[in-house]
Scaffold this active site. Structure first.
Site, PDB file in Angstrom:
ATOM      1  N   VAL A 214      32.489 -36.279  19.817  1.00 31.25           N
ATOM      2  CA  VAL A 214      31.560 -35.461  19.034  1.00 31.25           C
ATOM      3  C   VAL A 214      31.996 -33.999  19.079  1.00 31.25           C
ATOM      4  O   VAL A 214      31.796 -33.254  18.136  1.00 31.25           O
ATOM      5  CB  VAL A 214      30.104 -35.629  19.524  1.00 31.25           C
ATOM      6  CG1 VAL A 214      29.929 -35.103  20.941  1.00 31.25           C
ATOM      7  CG2 VAL A 214      29.124 -34.957  18.584  1.00 31.25           C
TER       8      VAL A 214
ATOM      9  N   ARG B 229      30.190 -28.680  27.735  1.00 28.19           N
ATOM     10  CA  ARG B 229      31.620 -28.387  27.808  1.00 28.19           C
ATOM     11  C   ARG B 229      31.861 -27.453  28.993  1.00 28.19           C
ATOM     12  O   ARG B 229      31.059 -26.557  29.264  1.00 28.19           O
ATOM     13  CB  ARG B 229      32.115 -27.721  26.520  1.00 28.19           C
ATOM     14  CG  ARG B 229      32.298 -28.668  25.351  1.00 28.19           C
ATOM     15  CD  ARG B 229      33.494 -29.588  25.564  1.00 28.19           C
ATOM     16  NE  ARG B 229      33.728 -30.475  24.436  1.00 28.19           N
ATOM     17  CZ  ARG B 229      33.188 -31.684  24.320  1.00 28.19           C
ATOM     18  NH1 ARG B 229      32.361 -32.124  25.252  1.00 28.19           N
ATOM     19  NH2 ARG B 229      33.484 -32.449  23.282  1.00 28.19           N
TER      20      ARG B 229
ATOM     21  N   ASP C 240      29.504 -32.590  34.805  1.00 27.18           N
ATOM     22  CA  ASP C 240      30.291 -33.684  34.246  1.00 27.18           C
ATOM     23  C   ASP C 240      31.460 -33.134  33.447  1.00 27.18           C
ATOM     24  O   ASP C 240      32.330 -33.896  33.020  1.00 27.18           O
ATOM     25  CB  ASP C 240      29.412 -34.562  33.339  1.00 27.18           C
ATOM     26  CG  ASP C 240      30.153 -35.793  32.840  1.00 27.18           C
ATOM     27  OD1 ASP C 240      30.807 -36.461  33.673  1.00 27.18           O
ATOM     28  OD2 ASP C 240      30.093 -36.085  31.629  1.00 27.18           O
TER      29      ASP C 240
ATOM     30  N   GLU D 116      40.325 -29.957  32.900  1.00 26.01           N
ATOM     31  CA  GLU D 116      40.070 -31.360  33.196  1.00 26.01           C
ATOM     32  C   GLU D 116      41.390 -32.124  33.094  1.00 26.01           C
ATOM     33  O   GLU D 116      42.090 -31.986  32.108  1.00 26.01           O
ATOM     34  CB  GLU D 116      39.045 -31.947  32.213  1.00 26.01           C
ATOM     35  CG  GLU D 116      37.667 -31.349  32.351  1.00 26.01           C
ATOM     36  CD  GLU D 116      36.645 -31.956  31.396  1.00 26.01           C
ATOM     37  OE1 GLU D 116      37.014 -32.898  30.637  1.00 26.01           O
ATOM     38  OE2 GLU D 116      35.497 -31.502  31.395  1.00 26.01           O
TER      39      GLU D 116
ATOM     40  N   HIS E  99      33.854 -36.391  33.722  1.00 23.84           N
ATOM     41  CA  HIS E  99      33.571 -36.401  32.281  1.00 23.84           C
ATOM     42  C   HIS E  99      33.295 -37.821  31.788  1.00 23.84           C
ATOM     43  O   HIS E  99      34.013 -38.368  30.945  1.00 23.84           O
ATOM     44  CB  HIS E  99      34.724 -35.775  31.499  1.00 23.84           C
ATOM     45  CG  HIS E  99      34.302 -35.260  30.150  1.00 23.84           C
ATOM     46  ND1 HIS E  99      34.917 -34.219  29.500  1.00 23.84           N
ATOM     47  CD2 HIS E  99      33.296 -35.646  29.316  1.00 23.84           C
ATOM     48  CE1 HIS E  99      34.337 -33.984  28.345  1.00 23.84           C
ATOM     49  NE2 HIS E  99      33.334 -34.851  28.204  1.00 23.84           N
ATOM     50  N   ILE E 100      32.194 -38.384  32.257  1.00 22.67           N
ATOM     51  CA  ILE E 100      31.841 -39.762  31.900  1.00 22.67           C
ATOM     52  C   ILE E 100      30.528 -39.821  31.115  1.00 22.67           C
ATOM     53  O   ILE E 100      29.856 -40.852  31.090  1.00 22.67           O
ATOM     54  CB  ILE E 100      31.746 -40.653  33.154  1.00 22.67           C
ATOM     55  CG1 ILE E 100      30.710 -40.096  34.156  1.00 22.67           C
ATOM     56  CG2 ILE E 100      33.106 -40.800  33.815  1.00 22.67           C
ATOM     57  CD1 ILE E 100      30.384 -41.044  35.294  1.00 22.67           C
ATOM     58  N   GLY E 101      30.180 -38.713  30.454  1.00 22.49           N
ATOM     59  CA  GLY E 101      28.902 -38.639  29.750  1.00 22.49           C
ATOM     60  C   GLY E 101      28.653 -39.774  28.785  1.00 22.49           C
ATOM     61  O   GLY E 101      27.552 -40.311  28.708  1.00 22.49           O
ATOM     62  N   SER E 102      29.675 -40.174  28.039  1.00 23.39           N
ATOM     63  CA  SER E 102      29.501 -41.240  27.044  1.00 23.39           C
ATOM     64  C   SER E 102      30.041 -42.576  27.524  1.00 23.39           C
ATOM     65  O   SER E 102      30.221 -43.501  26.727  1.00 23.39           O
ATOM     66  CB  SER E 102      30.208 -40.848  25.734  1.00 23.39           C
ATOM     67  OG  SER E 102      31.602 -40.707  25.944  1.00 23.39           O
TER      68      SER E 102
END
Length: 371
Positions: free
Chosen positions: A126, A288, A312, A317, A336-339
């Protein structure tokens, strides 16, 4: 019309298309029209025509790859790790479309290497701060992205991260594993709760609103938000109040960042912002990494300017293992596992593939980024 040549037939889930090539003084013109055919129809291809070429920068789901391969000539980086810059530059040359991820920096160098055939860039995300949007627009390249698909998954993760941080879940798990759990103690591993708390959300878009909805049942006292534009209807339904940023920082027990990364939000959470927060405040970022000045956050956590943080997203990164943030017990870090739900990631891959196919056919993309 005896010069018209029938060159290509695509069969797609009940919708059939044929393509005519009309000789013209200025070049060839293409037209797609619906065409009903039987199962015995013959496919015709021009000796000078071929399937559009697509490069995929990561291993994706079989379903998404299959629908691309049905209509396109697909090459890909087959590994789960990001494609290297050199490999990307080598393989993007001459492609009609690019399937990329947020780890891939698509800038002038990549676009120059791709050449004039590149008409579609579809990112399985996104966010689009990894794309040089201005340079892409100059070349009239369409951009596809995946809004809405990851909203629920990211909202769930945001609440989970908030609870993991405030209730010290990772720290407690480590103590249980390493023998630190000796006996029940009344104030051991205590942290701030949500009951009666004021929660402030910075960025009240789709994800921010879904986070707010999920926090309401925790019996919070007040829900406030800061956003560039008023979200009066949505806020009324949820029970949130719009305030300025200074008020939100000063009054919130939990500050949650779900805003987009823009020139205005870049490093907005800095020394000045953290000093305006309560010393008991918990800061959560699932937007972000670039919205946070990371050295300022390290200072705020080290000097107890704020109580704790859950992240996250970071800069860079992956975050180097020797980064100061990893040394702080009052900071919970996720990769960074939000989705990262099976459903969300699979849907994102399919939507990205469908954006490419629609764009190549000259149809409206299911999700085109229009700026």
């Amino acid at each position: 019309m005896n010069t018209i040549r029938f060159v290509n037939l695509c069969l797609q889930s009940g919708s059939n298309y044929y393509r005519y090539i009309l000789p013209a003084r200025t070049g060839l013109q293409f037209f797609n029209k619906p065409f009903a055919l039987s199962q015995h129809s013959t496919r015709f291809y021009s000796e000078k025509m071929s399937k559009p070429k697509v490069y995929v920068t990561r291993a994706i789901t079989t379903e998404a790859m299959n629908i691309l391969e049905e209509f396109c000539e697909v090459s890909s980086w087959p590994e789960p790790d990001p494609v290297s810059r050199d490999v990307l530059l080598e393989n993007v040359s001459g492609k009609d479309a690019l399937f990329c991820l947020l780890t891939d920096r698509i800038d002038k160098e990549v676009l120059d290497k791709a050449g004039p055939n590149l008409k579609i860039i579809a990112t399985m995300s996104v966010g689009y701060d990894h794309l040089d949007v201005n340079e892409i627009k100059k070349r009239n390249i369409k951009i596809g992205y995946t809004p809405d698909v990851l909203t629920d998954a990211t909202a769930e993760l945001t609440v989970a991260l908030l609870l993991a941080t405030s209730r010290r879940l990772l720290e407690a798990n480590e103590e249980a594993r390493n023998g630190g759990w000796k006996a029940w103690s009344p104030f051991w591993l205590c942290g701030p709760g949500l009951n009666g708390a004021t929660v402030g959300i910075v960025g009240f878009g789709r994800i921010g609103q879904e986070v707010a909805k999920r926090l309401k049942p925790f019996n919070i006292k007040r829900l406030i938000y800061h956003n560039r534009s008023e979200k009066a209807k949505e806020a009324k339904e949820i029970g949130a109040t719009r305030v300025n940023l200074e008020e939100l920082l000063a009054e919130s027990d939990f500050v949650i960042a779900t805003c987009a990364l823009t020139p205005e939000t870049k490093e907005m959470f800095n020394d000045c912002a953290f000093k305006k927060m309560k010393p008991t405040a918990v800061f959560i970022n699932t937007s972000r990494g670039g919205v946070v000045h990371q050295e300022s956050l390290v200072r705020a956590l080290t000097h107890k300017t704020i109580w704790g943080a859950g992240l996250d997203v970071m800069t860079p990164e992956p975050l180097p293992v020797d980064d100061p943030l990893f040394k702080l017990k009052n900071c919970v870090i996720l990769p960074h596992i939000g989705s990262a739900t099976i459903e969300a990631r699979s849907t994102m891959a399919m939507l990205t593939a469908k954006n490419i196919l629609a764009g190549l056919k000259g149809e409206n993309m299911p999700a085109e980024l229009k700026i």
